[in-house]
Motif scaffolding. Structure first.
Motif, short mmCIF file in Angstrom:
data_model
loop_
_atom_site.label_atom_id
_atom_site.label_comp_id
_atom_site.label_asym_id
_atom_site.label_seq_id
_atom_site.Cartn_x
_atom_site.Cartn_y
_atom_site.Cartn_z
N PRO A 31 53.05 34.97 38.40
CA PRO A 31 51.67 34.88 37.89
C PRO A 31 50.65 35.58 38.80
CG PRO A 31 52.77 32.78 37.65
CD PRO A 31 53.67 33.63 38.48
N SER A 32 50.88 35.51 40.12
CA SER A 32 49.94 36.16 41.03
C SER A 32 49.95 37.68 40.84
CB SER A 32 50.30 35.83 42.48
OG SER A 32 50.23 34.44 42.71
N VAL A 33 51.15 38.25 40.70
CA VAL A 33 51.25 39.70 40.47
C VAL A 33 50.67 40.05 39.12
CG1 VAL A 33 52.84 41.64 40.23
CG2 VAL A 33 53.27 39.89 41.97
N TYR A 34 50.95 39.23 38.12
CA TYR A 34 50.45 39.51 36.76
C TYR A 34 48.92 39.53 36.74
CZ TYR A 34 49.50 38.88 31.79
OH TYR A 34 49.01 39.02 30.51
N ILE A 35 48.29 38.52 37.32
CA ILE A 35 46.83 38.44 37.33
C ILE A 35 46.25 39.59 38.15
CG2 ILE A 35 44.87 37.04 38.10
CD1 ILE A 35 46.51 34.57 37.34
N GLY A 36 46.92 39.97 39.24
CA GLY A 36 46.46 41.10 40.03
C GLY A 36 46.46 42.39 39.23
N LEU A 37 47.49 42.59 38.41
CA LEU A 37 47.55 43.78 37.57
C LEU A 37 46.46 43.76 36.51
CD1 LEU A 37 51.40 44.24 37.03
CD2 LEU A 37 49.86 45.76 38.27
N GLN A 38 46.14 42.59 35.99
CA GLN A 38 45.07 42.50 34.99
C GLN A 38 43.72 42.87 35.62
OE1 GLN A 38 46.27 42.05 31.87
NE2 GLN A 38 48.16 41.92 33.05
N LEU A 39 43.53 42.47 36.87
CA LEU A 39 42.29 42.85 37.57
C LEU A 39 42.21 44.36 37.77
CD1 LEU A 39 42.06 40.03 40.27
CD2 LEU A 39 40.43 40.45 38.42
N LEU A 40 43.35 44.97 38.11
CA LEU A 40 43.37 46.42 38.32
C LEU A 40 43.07 47.19 37.03
CD1 LEU A 40 46.44 46.85 40.69
CD2 LEU A 40 44.03 47.09 41.28
N THR A 41 43.45 46.62 35.89
CA THR A 41 43.22 47.31 34.61
C THR A 41 41.87 46.96 34.00
OG1 THR A 41 44.39 45.53 33.43
CG2 THR A 41 45.67 47.46 34.11
N GLY A 42 41.06 46.19 34.71
CA GLY A 42 39.71 45.91 34.23
C GLY A 42 39.57 44.69 33.35
#
Length: 309
Positions: free
Chosen positions: A105-116
């Protein structure tokens, strides 16, 4: 007589070997196929989330949702990255809770932040955390069961179940409508955001329509030997009939999301000949999709690496 009985006894083994060779011929889904599926799946999630937000805020029975071709590409790449993350699951052997509830979940949420994506509010954070759990516990495990059978000599040992093909066609309907409406907004309204829209009802419409058209393709092409241009008028007539019937039904509840009354050659504002070239192209592409799906099968078990984890 002895040699004949020996051949008879050996034949089950030979048949089993042949069947094993057919199974071994299958392999993982090619990268292009996974990217295609990942983008389509991501657009489906966008439409689902945005349409449910509209229902909560406006009580709109049309269930309109939004996405864009740009987000389709973003989803393809982020899904591929998440696939690589999921493959590291074996590093957490004996600690599945840490992987599924913390690391992934931490990696997933981090990727969502990177994609805006907006994940800073409490509601958005909870939503994306639940989506991360869905990806790690359901989505990746399901994709790992799909195998590609590249041989053109015949169909794979086991075709995809009807429910999975329906699911694929429904998600592809979302992608079709988002791509079309975004291109339309760009040409007619000069909207460079490429934001497209569709409706949750379209999932059922496209899923059921394409499912029937696939049956027509298999029967007319393989059983009757009909060529493409002979099948095409039947496809188009069925599509127009299907769109009209769904439109009449949804209109009774104020849930019809399209109105072609301002277009020429329309009937009741539910179908229009203006879209005939588009439906013809989609009908031809439907045969391509059907041929691809015939090469995919669903195994009972995940890949060996997944089973060890």
């Amino acid at each position: 007589m002895a040699s004949r009985s020996r051949r008879t006894e050996e034949s089950p083994e030979v048949e089993a070997s042949d069947e094993s060779d057919k199974v071994d011929a299958s392999r993982d889904l090619p990268p292009w196929m996974r990217l295609y599926f990942y983008g389509m799946h991501g657009v489906t999630l966008d439409v689902l989330v945005s349409s449910l937000q509209g229902v909560v805020n406006d009580r709109d029975p049309k269930l309109v949702g939004f996405s864009s071709p740009y987000m389709c590409v973003v989803h393809s790449l982020t899904h591929l990255a998440l696939e690589k993350v999921y493959s590291q699951k074996r590093c957490f052997e004996g600690r599945p809770v840490v992987f599924h509830l913390v690391f992934y979940p931490s990696v997933y949420i981090g990727l969502q932040l990177l994609t805006g994506k907006q994940v800073l509010s409490g509601a958005h954070l909870i939503l994306h955390y639940l989506l991360a759990l869905y990806f790690s516990k359901v989505f990746h495990k399901g994709v790992s069961k799909l195998r590609y059978h590249p041989s053109r000599s015949g169909p794979p040992p086991r075709r995809l179940p009807g429910c999975l093909r329906f699911l694929f066609f429904g998600m592809h309907g979302f992608l079709d409508e988002v791509a079309f409406t975004s291109a339309f907004n760009l040409v007619e309204n000069s909207n460079r955001s490429l934001r497209g829209h569709t409706s949750l009802w379209s999932f059922l419409m496209y899923g059921s329509c394409s499912f029937v058209v696939e049956k027509l393709y298999l029967y007319l092409h393989f059983s009757r030997g009909w060529g493409t241009w002979r099948r095409l008028p039947i496809y188009i007539c069925f599509i127009y009939t299907w769109e009209l019937c769904w439109g009449l039904g949804l209109r009774q509840f104020g849930a019809c999301s399209w109105d072609y009354s301002h277009y020429p050659h329309n009937f009741m504002g539910l179908i229009t000949l203006l879209y005939l070239p588009g439906w013809a192209c989609l009908s031809l592409y439907q045969d391509v999709l059907s041929n691809v799906l015939l090469r995919i099968r669903c195994t009972e078990e995940t890949k060996t690496t997944s089973k060890r984890d």
